[in-house]
Design a protein around this motif. Structure first.
Motif, mmCIF file in Angstrom:
data_model
loop_
_atom_site.group_PDB
_atom_site.id
_atom_site.type_symbol
_atom_site.label_atom_id
_atom_site.label_comp_id
_atom_site.label_asym_id
_atom_site.label_seq_id
_atom_site.Cartn_x
_atom_site.Cartn_y
_atom_site.Cartn_z
ATOM 1 N N SER A 196 0.761 -1.207 0.087
ATOM 2 C CA SER A 196 0.080 0.036 -0.172
ATOM 3 C C SER A 196 0.848 1.181 -0.146
ATOM 4 O O SER A 196 1.993 1.113 0.632
ATOM 5 C CB SER A 196 -0.858 -0.156 1.382
ATOM 6 N N HIS A 247 2.259 4.947 0.989
ATOM 7 C CA HIS A 247 2.485 5.433 2.322
ATOM 8 C C HIS A 247 2.638 6.885 2.300
ATOM 9 O O HIS A 247 3.342 7.379 0.968
ATOM 10 C CB HIS A 247 3.776 4.989 2.885
ATOM 11 N N ASP A 248 2.362 7.818 2.972
ATOM 12 C CA ASP A 248 2.504 9.387 3.053
ATOM 13 C C ASP A 248 3.903 9.528 3.232
ATOM 14 O O ASP A 248 4.504 9.304 4.374
ATOM 15 C CB ASP A 248 1.586 10.239 3.853
ATOM 16 N N LYS A 249 4.623 10.410 2.344
ATOM 17 C CA LYS A 249 5.983 10.898 2.905
ATOM 18 C C LYS A 249 5.794 12.043 3.738
ATOM 19 O O LYS A 249 4.840 12.828 4.067
ATOM 20 C CB LYS A 249 6.755 11.447 1.521
ATOM 21 N N SER A 293 9.765 0.943 13.234
ATOM 22 C CA SER A 293 9.798 1.344 12.096
ATOM 23 C C SER A 293 10.632 0.354 11.018
ATOM 24 O O SER A 293 10.040 0.061 10.072
ATOM 25 C CB SER A 293 10.116 2.909 11.801
ATOM 26 N N HIS A 348 9.225 -1.809 8.277
ATOM 27 C CA HIS A 348 10.047 -1.759 6.760
ATOM 28 C C HIS A 348 10.500 -2.964 6.337
ATOM 29 O O HIS A 348 10.391 -3.452 5.289
ATOM 30 C CB HIS A 348 11.223 -0.684 7.033
ATOM 31 N N ASP A 354 7.401 -5.076 5.087
ATOM 32 C CA ASP A 354 7.179 -4.369 3.893
ATOM 33 C C ASP A 354 8.132 -5.109 2.632
ATOM 34 O O ASP A 354 7.569 -5.281 1.766
ATOM 35 C CB ASP A 354 7.123 -2.763 3.954
ATOM 36 N N ASP A 405 -3.891 3.731 2.043
ATOM 37 C CA ASP A 405 -3.010 3.310 3.028
ATOM 38 C C ASP A 405 -3.321 2.413 4.051
ATOM 39 O O ASP A 405 -3.964 2.903 4.979
ATOM 40 C CB ASP A 405 -2.190 4.755 3.665
ATOM 41 N N ASN A 460 -1.517 1.210 6.610
ATOM 42 C CA ASN A 460 -1.105 1.492 7.859
ATOM 43 C C ASN A 460 -2.181 2.530 8.646
ATOM 44 O O ASN A 460 -2.124 2.301 9.740
ATOM 45 C CB ASN A 460 0.270 2.181 7.946
ATOM 46 N N LYS A 461 -2.604 3.424 7.878
ATOM 47 C CA LYS A 461 -3.499 4.280 8.523
ATOM 48 C C LYS A 461 -4.978 3.580 9.037
ATOM 49 O O LYS A 461 -5.426 3.830 10.039
ATOM 50 C CB LYS A 461 -3.894 5.467 7.570
ATOM 51 N N GLU A 476 4.975 5.008 13.385
ATOM 52 C CA GLU A 476 4.967 4.871 12.012
ATOM 53 C C GLU A 476 4.875 3.425 11.514
ATOM 54 O O GLU A 476 4.744 3.372 10.218
ATOM 55 C CB GLU A 476 5.898 5.751 11.206
ATOM 56 N N SER A 525 4.613 -0.305 10.289
ATOM 57 C CA SER A 525 3.492 -0.861 9.539
ATOM 58 C C SER A 525 3.254 -2.433 10.259
ATOM 59 O O SER A 525 2.257 -3.109 9.657
ATOM 60 C CB SER A 525 3.864 -1.074 8.044
#
Length: 402
Positions: A244, A246-248, A261, A265, A268, A315, A317-318, A345, A347
């Motif tokens: 999905s 992700h917002d930077k 994180s 990562h 992912d 996203d 994660n959200k 942040e 996932s």
């Protein structure tokens, strides 16, 4: 089974379905499949006679294979399972069991050699085996293969002994085993151990013994996810991924990555990166094959492989962090030790949150993405309303003959 029935199913052996891994994110795949099911009549067989899956995708694809004679029924059963999912259906999540499991991990080195040889893992996923045995009727696979509804099913796991990606498969007798660099196949009758092995995320879940070797999550060493469906005869492969967007972070807001994180990562990367790169490689190979005369391709058994990839447009994660309070208290405390909180942040939680409200939202997201690409999907699957109605009539005629 008469000749017409055989011809009807043999004509579809070129289309494969590849479902990638992603833990609880696998609910998204069910939503996409629900959208695809709307393209076909209710009594239509599965449009993907070649099924391949890894981790959560292995469980989803196997469940579909068991109901290959009725695509709608298979998707409906998957939908019911995921919509009623709870974390304790996948791994022990109550305080007593989690504490006991962690205590055993810490003290096992003080005990006998026999006890020390037991698997070590962060979580105890024995409930998953119970769920698989209850909800997946493996005995139907061979029947569906014999009746022509299913050509082959492959479940991929990672060998801790050889480091190879191993695709356990059950399929038509005409299929030949394959062995390539860092990947190979093993024919056999699939059962719960294969699904447990394919979804055994290292350190999080224990390794599983299959055929006197230990295996872990199939995404770990899977350098070429498209390899199994290609070897099983697919010329078109629909891939449902779980990568999905992700917002930077805003400019100037970059921070040193935390342990949580980094863990997210890594997951992912394990579940998503190889599929994207393998599809890109297939597209480059297709472009090269266009430059080669057709007779040369036939001499060297080379063929074009078309792919279609659907990934979440939202996203995940959200969504997971919106449902953070649904994570069992003991698991929240455990995750907090590496910095996984509502504000983090990472996932990681999106892979381990097996709760029904979260899964329902992922199913809806998958359905919306599937319907948004309905036109492209129908073109890729080479179907139209007219063709489906004609095929529906042919099924009715065959049913009346029996």
């Amino acid at each position: 089974m008469n000749a017409a029935h055989k011809s009807l199913h043999n004509s579809k052996h070129k289309i494969g379905l590849l479902l990638s891994g992603g833990g609880a994110r696998g609910a998204y795949q069910v939503g996409v499949l629900k959208a695809i099911a709307t393209f076909y009549p209710r009594n239509h067989s599965i449009p993907f006679p070649v099924l391949c899956g890894t981790s959560a995708g292995a469980i989803n694809s196997t469940a579909l294979g068991c109901y290959a004679s009725s695509f709608h029924l298979g998707v409906k059963k998957l939908d019911w399972i995921w919509r009623n999912m709870r974390t304790h259906h996948i791994y022990r999540s109550d305080l007593g069991r989690v504490s006991h499991h962690m205590f055993n991990n810490v003290t096992k080195w003080m005990r006998s050699d026999l006890y020390r040889n037991r698997p070590t893992s962060l979580l105890d996923n024995s409930p998953l085996r119970e769920l698989i045995n209850q909800m997946v009727p493996f005995e139907r696979l061979e029947r569906n293969i014999a009746n022509g509804y299913l050509h082959a099913l492959a479940v991929t796991a990672s060998s801790y002994e050889t480091g190879n990606s191993v695709s356990f498969y059950q399929g038509h007798p005409s299929i030949e085993d394959w062995k390539r660099s860092k990947r190979e196949s093993l024919r056999g009758v699939l059962h719960a151990d294969h699904l447990m092995a394919s979804s055994a995320l290292p350190l999080v879940f224990p390794a599983i013994e299959v055929r006197q070797s230990f295996y872990g999550d199939g995404s770990i060493h899977q350098l070429s996810p498209l390899s199994p469906p290609i070897h099983l005869g697919a010329e078109k492969i629909l891939c449902i991924g779980l990568d999905s967007p992700h917002d930077k972070p805003a400019h100037g807001m970059m921070r040193h990555p935390s342990a949580s994180s980094i863990a997210g990562h890594l997951l992912d990367s394990v579940f998503s990166d190889t599929l994207d790169s393998d599809i890109e490689r297939a597209q480059r190979v297709n472009a090269t094959l266009e430059l080669i005369p057709k007779e040369k391709l036939e001499q060297h058994d080379l063929r074009r492989i078309d792919t279609f990839l659907i990934n979440p447009s939202i996203d995940i994660n959200k969504i997971a962090h919106r449902h953070f309070d649904e994570v069992p208290w003991a698991i929240r405390r455990l995750m907090a030790t590496i910095g996984v909180t509502r504000q983090s942040e990472s996932s990681l939680i999106s892979y381990l949150l097996f709760e029904k409200d979260y899964c329902k939202e992922l199913i809806e997201a998958g359905f919306n993405d599937g319907m948004a690409q309905a036109k492209e999907l129908k073109e890729f699957l080479d179907i139209s309303d007219v063709k489906v109605r004609a095929k529906h009539a042919q099924y009715d005629e065959l049913a009346n003959q029996h």
